[in-house]
Design a protein around this motif. Structure first.
Motif, PDB file in Angstrom:
ATOM      1  N   ASN A   1       8.254   9.323  10.814  1.00 22.20           N
ATOM      2  CA  ASN A   1       7.618  10.591  10.483  1.00 22.20           C
ATOM      3  C   ASN A   1       6.141  10.406  10.141  1.00 22.20           C
ATOM      4  O   ASN A   1       5.283  11.122  10.658  1.00 22.20           O
ATOM      5  N   GLU A   2       5.826   9.406   9.306  1.00 24.16           N
ATOM      6  CA  GLU A   2       4.435   9.137   8.933  1.00 24.16           C
ATOM      7  C   GLU A   2       3.638   8.641  10.140  1.00 24.16           C
ATOM      8  O   GLU A   2       2.475   8.970  10.322  1.00 24.16           O
ATOM      9  N   LEU A   3       4.300   7.812  10.930  1.00 27.05           N
ATOM     10  CA  LEU A   3       3.649   7.210  12.093  1.00 27.05           C
ATOM     11  C   LEU A   3       3.248   8.277  13.102  1.00 27.05           C
ATOM     12  O   LEU A   3       2.107   8.324  13.581  1.00 27.05           O
TER      13      LEU A   3
ATOM     14  N   VAL B   1       0.826  -1.211   0.000  1.00 25.09           N
ATOM     15  CA  VAL B   1       0.000   0.000   0.000  1.00 25.09           C
ATOM     16  C   VAL B   1       0.862   1.264   0.000  1.00 25.09           C
ATOM     17  O   VAL B   1       2.083   1.191   0.148  1.00 25.09           O
ATOM     18  N   ARG B   2       0.221   2.432  -0.100  1.00 19.29           N
ATOM     19  CA  ARG B   2       0.955   3.700   0.039  1.00 19.29           C
ATOM     20  C   ARG B   2       1.364   3.852   1.489  1.00 19.29           C
ATOM     21  O   ARG B   2       0.632   3.488   2.400  1.00 19.29           O
ATOM     22  N   ASP B   3       2.515   4.427   1.704  1.00 21.24           N
ATOM     23  CA  ASP B   3       3.012   4.493   3.087  1.00 21.24           C
ATOM     24  C   ASP B   3       2.087   5.279   4.011  1.00 21.24           C
ATOM     25  O   ASP B   3       1.955   4.948   5.180  1.00 21.24           O
ATOM     26  N   ASP B   4       1.383   6.273   3.450  1.00 25.34           N
ATOM     27  CA  ASP B   4       0.462   7.078   4.270  1.00 25.34           C
ATOM     28  C   ASP B   4      -0.610   6.213   4.948  1.00 25.34           C
ATOM     29  O   ASP B   4      -1.121   6.574   6.002  1.00 25.34           O
ATOM     30  N   ASP B   5      -0.949   5.101   4.296  1.00 29.51           N
ATOM     31  CA  ASP B   5      -2.041   4.261   4.812  1.00 29.51           C
ATOM     32  C   ASP B   5      -1.586   3.268   5.876  1.00 29.51           C
ATOM     33  O   ASP B   5      -2.407   2.676   6.572  1.00 29.51           O
TER      34      ASP B   5
HETATM   35 MG   LIG Z   1       3.204   8.762   1.079  1.00 22.07          MG
END
Ligand SMILES: [Mg+2]
Ligand SMILES: Nc1ncnc2c1ncn2[C@@H]1O[C@H](COP(=O)(O)OP(=O)(O)OP(=O)(O)O)[C@@H](O)[C@H]1O
Ligand SMILES: O=P(O)(O)OC[C@H]1O[C@H](OP(=O)(O)OP(=O)(O)O)[C@H](O)[C@@H]1O
Length: 299
Positions: free
Chosen positions: A75-77, A53-57
């Motif tokens: 960072n995303e987490l 999946v996309r990392d944002d998800d």
């Molecule tokens: Mg992303």
């Protein structure tokens, strides 16, 4: 189709974290059959499915318990956690392991011509970013009155496009900033990839599998740092040689059948051997100095 009894691991489909995450899974013995464009990949030897999946998800999938594990940048987490906390949504997860790839920092940067004199210079500016919550937290903590402007991509061009005076984006080498005529003003968050697990308990079988995989990750990471060093050393210089070998308090010393003045030394070093050290060993009379990579380690 995914089977509920198989461990579900969320991995970035394409991008900075994909190759290393998949390489790590393969290194710990997870055989994978990955086909382009598919959202799901099955392991062929273990009860594991990958969600590509996309990392944002990924943080959300783990926090909602849809994925059991996930490989994600801190960072995303952290951004997702702050976002969810702001709207009182569940934001629980467990960190299993901080990994060695995906190293970067989230920084505020300004155009070269911006007269930056410290954080106060950011007052009354607009700052374009994909990480509004991390940015807001930093601005509030430092009492700066600036306005985050959310952009999902092309953040670096925002100042030139007149969208914002500054940006807040990920930096690794700094080449992207330089190419866009920007200078790093201040670092606000340092990140690496991490392996996370959902907070709700796994089934006993899945937990058992995780408990097998985690020591293997440690083994791969430890092995990457370590080297197997072999050399022939003059017996008269053994103590001096040992002092030069990193972490080699108790190396294996073997006699040589043809040469009673020299011994073979074998040692697992927790770190690499510098060229300078090899030169010093050679100066002591050591020969056949070999430094070899180690693939796996246990015990
Ligand atoms: Mg992303
Ligand atoms: N230059 C870099 N060097 C090392 N790690 C990085 C770098 N840039 C980003 N990362 C890490 O990798 C993660 C994914 O970066 P990438 O640029 O692939 O994301 P993306 O464009 O958001 O991808 P996606 O399409 O999955 O949303 C980042 O969130 C960060 O943790
Ligand atoms: O400091 P640097 O080494 O130049 O790295 C920083 C760049 O790397 C990442 O983007 P990436 O190259 O992954 O492309 P993307 O923005 O299209 O995802 C990040 O979003 C920065 O733009």
């Amino acid at each position: 189709m995914t089977d509920k009894n198989r461990l579900r691991i969320a991995v970035q489909k394409k991008g900075r974290l994909s190759d290393e995450s998949i390489k790590l899974l393969k290194a710990i013995g997870v055989k994978l059959s990955i086909r382009d464009r598919l959202l799901i990949a099955h392991s062929t030897n273990l009860p594991i499915d990958l969600l590509l999946v996309r990392d944002d998800d990924i943080p959300g999938l783990v926090m909602d318990g849809i994925a059991d594990l996930g490989f994600i940048g801190e960072n995303e987490l952290e951004e997702k956690m702050l976002e969810r906390q702001a709207s009182n949504e569940p934001a629980e997860y467990k960190t299993l392991k901080r990994l060695e790839y995906g190293g970067c920092r989230l920084s505020i940067a300004v155009p070269n011509e911006f007269d930056y004199k410290g954080l106060e210079s950011l007052n009354q500016t607009k700052i374009a970013t994909t990480y509004p919550y991390l940015l807001k937290r930093f601005l509030v903590a430092n009492n700066i009155n600036a306005q985050p402007v959310m952009l999902t991509g092309s953040v670096e061009v925002a100042p030139r496009a007149g969208i914002a005076e500054a940006i807040c984006d990920l930096v690794s080498t700094g080449a992207t900033l330089e190419a866009n005529g920007l200078e790093e003003a201040t670092e606000i968050f340092v990140s690496k990839a991490v392996l996370i697990q959902k907070s709700e308990a796994l089934t006993a079988e899945k937990q058992k599998l995780v408990d097998t995989l985690l020591p293997r990750i440690n083994g791969v990471m430890q092995a990457k740092e370590s080297k197997y060093i072999m050399l022939h050393a003059p017996i008269a210089k053994l103590e001096e040689v040992k002092k030069l070998l990193p972490g080699a308090e108790d190396p294996t010393v073997l006699p040589l059948s043809e040469n009673s003045d020299q011994a073979a030394i074998h040692v697992v070093s927790p770190e690499n051997l510098f060229w300078e050290t090899m030169e010093q060993l050679k100066a002591l009379g050591c020969t056949s100095i070999l430094v070899m990579p180690i693939e796996k380690m246990m015990g």
